[in-house]
Design an enzyme around this catalytic site. Structure first.
Site, PDB file in Angstrom:
ATOM      1  N   ASP A   1      42.082  42.102  47.228  1.00  0.00           N
ATOM      2  CA  ASP A   1      41.252  41.419  46.227  1.00  0.00           C
ATOM      3  C   ASP A   1      40.051  40.786  46.926  1.00  0.00           C
ATOM      4  O   ASP A   1      40.186  39.830  47.703  1.00  0.00           O
ATOM      5  CB  ASP A   1      42.086  40.348  45.516  1.00  0.00           C
ATOM      6  CG  ASP A   1      41.332  39.733  44.351  1.00  0.00           C
ATOM      7  OD1 ASP A   1      41.850  39.781  43.230  1.00  0.00           O
ATOM      8  OD2 ASP A   1      40.212  39.200  44.570  1.00  0.00           O
TER       9      ASP A   1
ATOM     10  N   ASP B   1      39.437  36.948  46.309  1.00  0.00           N
ATOM     11  CA  ASP B   1      40.415  36.104  47.009  1.00  0.00           C
ATOM     12  C   ASP B   1      40.154  36.094  48.507  1.00  0.00           C
ATOM     13  O   ASP B   1      40.261  35.046  49.165  1.00  0.00           O
ATOM     14  CB  ASP B   1      41.839  36.605  46.733  1.00  0.00           C
ATOM     15  CG  ASP B   1      42.315  36.223  45.334  1.00  0.00           C
ATOM     16  OD1 ASP B   1      41.684  35.354  44.708  1.00  0.00           O
ATOM     17  OD2 ASP B   1      43.305  36.815  44.879  1.00  0.00           O
TER      18      ASP B   1
ATOM     19  N   THR C   1      45.057  44.489  30.703  1.00  0.00           N
ATOM     20  CA  THR C   1      44.326  45.647  30.156  1.00  0.00           C
ATOM     21  C   THR C   1      43.401  46.271  31.196  1.00  0.00           C
ATOM     22  O   THR C   1      42.935  47.397  31.013  1.00  0.00           O
ATOM     23  CB  THR C   1      43.451  45.207  28.969  1.00  0.00           C
ATOM     24  OG1 THR C   1      42.447  44.309  29.472  1.00  0.00           O
ATOM     25  CG2 THR C   1      44.270  44.519  27.886  1.00  0.00           C
TER      26      THR C   1
ATOM     27  N   ARG D   1      38.423  40.664  35.376  1.00  0.00           N
ATOM     28  CA  ARG D   1      39.200  41.785  34.872  1.00  0.00           C
ATOM     29  C   ARG D   1      40.504  41.259  34.307  1.00  0.00           C
ATOM     30  O   ARG D   1      41.269  40.612  35.011  1.00  0.00           O
ATOM     31  CB  ARG D   1      39.497  42.711  36.056  1.00  0.00           C
ATOM     32  CG  ARG D   1      39.340  44.133  35.750  1.00  0.00           C
ATOM     33  CD  ARG D   1      39.428  44.991  36.957  1.00  0.00           C
ATOM     34  NE  ARG D   1      40.529  44.719  37.870  1.00  0.00           N
ATOM     35  CZ  ARG D   1      41.085  45.644  38.627  1.00  0.00           C
ATOM     36  NH1 ARG D   1      40.670  46.885  38.548  1.00  0.00           N
ATOM     37  NH2 ARG D   1      42.048  45.345  39.459  1.00  0.00           N
TER      38      ARG D   1
END
Ligand code: PRP
Ligand code: URA
Length: 209
Positions: A200, A203, A108, A104
């Site tokens: 995340d 991660d 944006t 991603r």
């Protein structure tokens, strides 16, 4: 028309709570993701077609049933979807595994593709697309588009935690795809993170930052 299944089995809820905990380290996080994927696989394969078979037991012939036709395909969205593969393969070891690489763009929030490799006979298989997180829905919608462009017709999407925004975008883009989620959260924050979510997923799985 695709359905959205929010799975609320107590074992799933318990394991999702542990995943969310910021004090859960990578080792335990990986184990939990695999266990949750396995439980979700059990439910998401409930409608697989069966065929009659005859089996010789040690004492008699038994009329039994086995899964009919081609086996399944599993396609994790890289990176975080990788964490769900082993859990799925525990239950469907004959499945073939493809990969779609997307990240991603942090500005944006739109997906950028960097890899796509599917089993050669993917179009003859039912494909389970895996990603722990459905946030804006951009990554899942793009991944499923690539997979459809390779001729795949039957697709299910499995994720651990979804935001309402992601469900809306994915069902609008691919109304034929069933979505299985273990938790439906409240919203996205301004950075596109699921609230409350788990942070995340990539991660936390791989110990990166
Ligand atoms: C995460 C996650 C999904 C995506 C969800 O991946 O694993 O693929 O974000 O967000 P979206 O619904 O708004 O598209 P990320 O882009 O962080 O890449 P990674 O798995 O390589 O960490
Ligand atoms: N991707 C993640 O890993 N977590 C989120 O909350 C949103 C996107």
């Amino acid at each position: 028309m695709g359905q959205v299944y929010v799975m609320d089995h107590p074992l799933l809820q318990h394991k999702i709570a542990m995943l969310r905990d910021r004090d859960t380290g990578s080792k335990e996080f990986r184990e939990l993701v695999a266990e949750i994927a396995m439980l979700m696989c059990y439910e998401a394969t409930r409608d697989l077609p069966l065929q009659d078979v005859e089996v010789q037991t040690p004492v008699a012939k038994a009329n039994a049933k086995m899964i009919a036709g081609k086996k399944l395909g599993i396609v994790p969205i890289l990176r975080a979807g990788l964490g769900m593969v082993d859990g799925m393969l525990n239950l469907v070891p004959a499945a073939k595994v493809g990969h779609v690489g997307l990240y991603r763009d942090p500005d944006t929030l739109e997906p950028v593709e960097y890899y796509c490799k599917l089993p050669t006979d993917a179009s003859e298989r039912e494909i389970f697309v895996l990603d722990p997180m459905l946030a804006t829905g951009g990554s899942a919608a793009a991944a499923i588009q690539f997979i459809k462009e390779k001729g795949v017709q039957k697709i299910k999407f499995l994720c651990l935690i979804a935001a309402p925004e992601g469900i809306k975008r994915l069902t609008a883009a691919h109304p034929d795809v069933d979505i299985y989620v273990a938790a439906l959260d409240e919203k996205l924050n301004e950075h596109g993170y699921i609230i409350p979510g788990l942070g995340d997923a990539g991660d936390r799985l791989f110990g990166t930052k």
